[in-house]
Enzyme design. Sequence first.
Site, mmCIF file in Angstrom:
data_model
loop_
_atom_site.group_PDB
_atom_site.id
_atom_site.type_symbol
_atom_site.label_atom_id
_atom_site.label_comp_id
_atom_site.label_asym_id
_atom_site.label_seq_id
_atom_site.Cartn_x
_atom_site.Cartn_y
_atom_site.Cartn_z
ATOM 1 N N GLY A 130 0.864 -1.187 0.000
ATOM 2 C CA GLY A 130 0.000 0.000 0.000
ATOM 3 C C GLY A 130 0.893 1.227 0.000
ATOM 4 O O GLY A 130 1.363 1.673 -1.050
ATOM 5 N N PHE A 155 -8.330 -2.381 -3.994
ATOM 6 C CA PHE A 155 -9.002 -1.070 -3.828
ATOM 7 C C PHE A 155 -8.922 -0.215 -5.097
ATOM 8 O O PHE A 155 -8.638 0.990 -5.025
ATOM 9 C CB PHE A 155 -8.361 -0.254 -2.681
ATOM 10 C CG PHE A 155 -8.329 -0.905 -1.333
ATOM 11 C CD1 PHE A 155 -9.315 -1.780 -0.926
ATOM 12 C CD2 PHE A 155 -7.295 -0.611 -0.431
ATOM 13 C CE1 PHE A 155 -9.292 -2.355 0.341
ATOM 14 C CE2 PHE A 155 -7.260 -1.182 0.831
ATOM 15 C CZ PHE A 155 -8.255 -2.060 1.217
ATOM 16 N N GLU A 364 -4.123 8.013 -2.684
ATOM 17 C CA GLU A 364 -3.046 8.763 -3.347
ATOM 18 C C GLU A 364 -1.972 9.183 -2.337
ATOM 19 O O GLU A 364 -1.391 10.260 -2.421
ATOM 20 C CB GLU A 364 -3.610 9.942 -4.148
ATOM 21 C CG GLU A 364 -4.599 9.423 -5.195
ATOM 22 C CD GLU A 364 -4.809 10.297 -6.401
ATOM 23 O OE1 GLU A 364 -3.968 11.171 -6.661
ATOM 24 O OE2 GLU A 364 -5.803 10.072 -7.104
#
Length: 383
Positions: A130, A155, A364
Amino acid sequence: MIKDETALKVMVNTVGSFVKERLIPIEEEVAESDHIPDDVTAEMREMGLFGLSIPEEYGGLGLTLEEEVIVVMELCKAAPCFRSLIGTSVGIGGMGIVFDGTEDQKKKYLPVIASGEMPACFCLTEPDAGSDAGAVKTSAVKDGDFYIINGTKRFITNAPEAGIYVVYARTNQAIKGAPGVSAFIVERGTPGLVLGKNEKKMGQGGAHISDVIFEDCRVPASALLGGKLEKGFITAMKVLDKGRTHVSAVCVGSMERIIEEATRYAMDRKQFGQPIAEFQLVQAMLADSKMEAYAAKCMVLETARKYDRKENISTEASCTKLFASEAATRVADRGVQILGGSGYIREYPCERFYRDVRVYRLYEGTSQIQQLIIARNMIKAMK
Ligand SMILES: Cc1cc2nc3c(=O)[nH]c(=O)nc-3n(C[C@H](O)[C@H](O)[C@H](O)COP(=O)(O)OP(=O)(O)OC[C@H]3O[C@@H](n4cnc5c(N)ncnc54)[C@H](O)[C@@H]3O)c2cc1C
């Protein structure tokens, strides 16, 4: 940089009317049904929203980043799920091809991304990668004139709607970190590309995320982005610098809407014989929210101008995203507070926005990752 003041004004007015007349009235229904009506998506296509930042020669509107963020701030006065639908085409998905695609890739994919016919998505995050995005395990192994991709992406926004998947995969197993990663363009329907379930999220009903699973997914060598091996992470970071400025504009739009809702409510709602807007403690909450939204807006515009001047915005994009996303959750919290018990009730937009904005601090790059980028750049600059 604003290239065309008049055209921008027309665009912002058109988006503003669309937000007021078409999007806000259906927000609640979209959140509940988790579906944006097809005719609304079609209108968004017609308005060119999927191609805001795609160069005109490839069918987009070719807006500068300053122009793009101004349009996005206006669009985001509606629930953020509508922006999410175009966000990966305009931003993180489509931009990889704009920045680093070969001429053939640009000619083939950018027009269909810009028209909204084949929205793009950005497949970087994995179950074990991640914040440490350079640790991706998804592999792409050369097999004659093909690459075979295996792995799971997690995701992924708009995965269920996308026609084009920009996938970051390790082509060099000997290199464990970011330099071993390449980017590929995979089309929907390619055998071996499988979608996971539509995840149930805290907010932003109508916007979808799912796993994108690659099971011996065979793509031609021409799918390698830019035709260059092991440049994928550089593309991803460039995409994210611009994407973070765009997401910050999303935060500003949400803050402005929440402030409008909270101010209107405060002026209508009477307690102790007078509108609660007359109480200075309520005014303080409104003023603090306005101040934060204004500061974030100034940061967004200044970072966008710097980007348009072709200067490096790594530090500014992270500062802006960190401030704007953290401010958005404070503003949303004050929105609920100003509405009192009604702020906790689904019927009121402030309740929905409170849940919708929470993700801005996560995707982001989380707030902690923005802090690391800012500090790392500061230290590097002093060396
Ligand atoms: C709605 C939604 C949409 C998304 N869309 C996309 C998409 O389109 N494409 C895509 O690729 N990804 C997407 N993501 C994934 C998103 O970018 C990641 O969830 C995010 O980067 C954080 O990664 P993680 O969830 O694995 O958290 P982790 O990396 O496990 O982080 C957990 C916590 O640890 C902290 N942490 C981690 N490392 C450090 C460190 N070095 N120092 C200090 N703190 C640290 C984090 O800040 C966080 O608080 C989306 C996520 C969501 C929720």
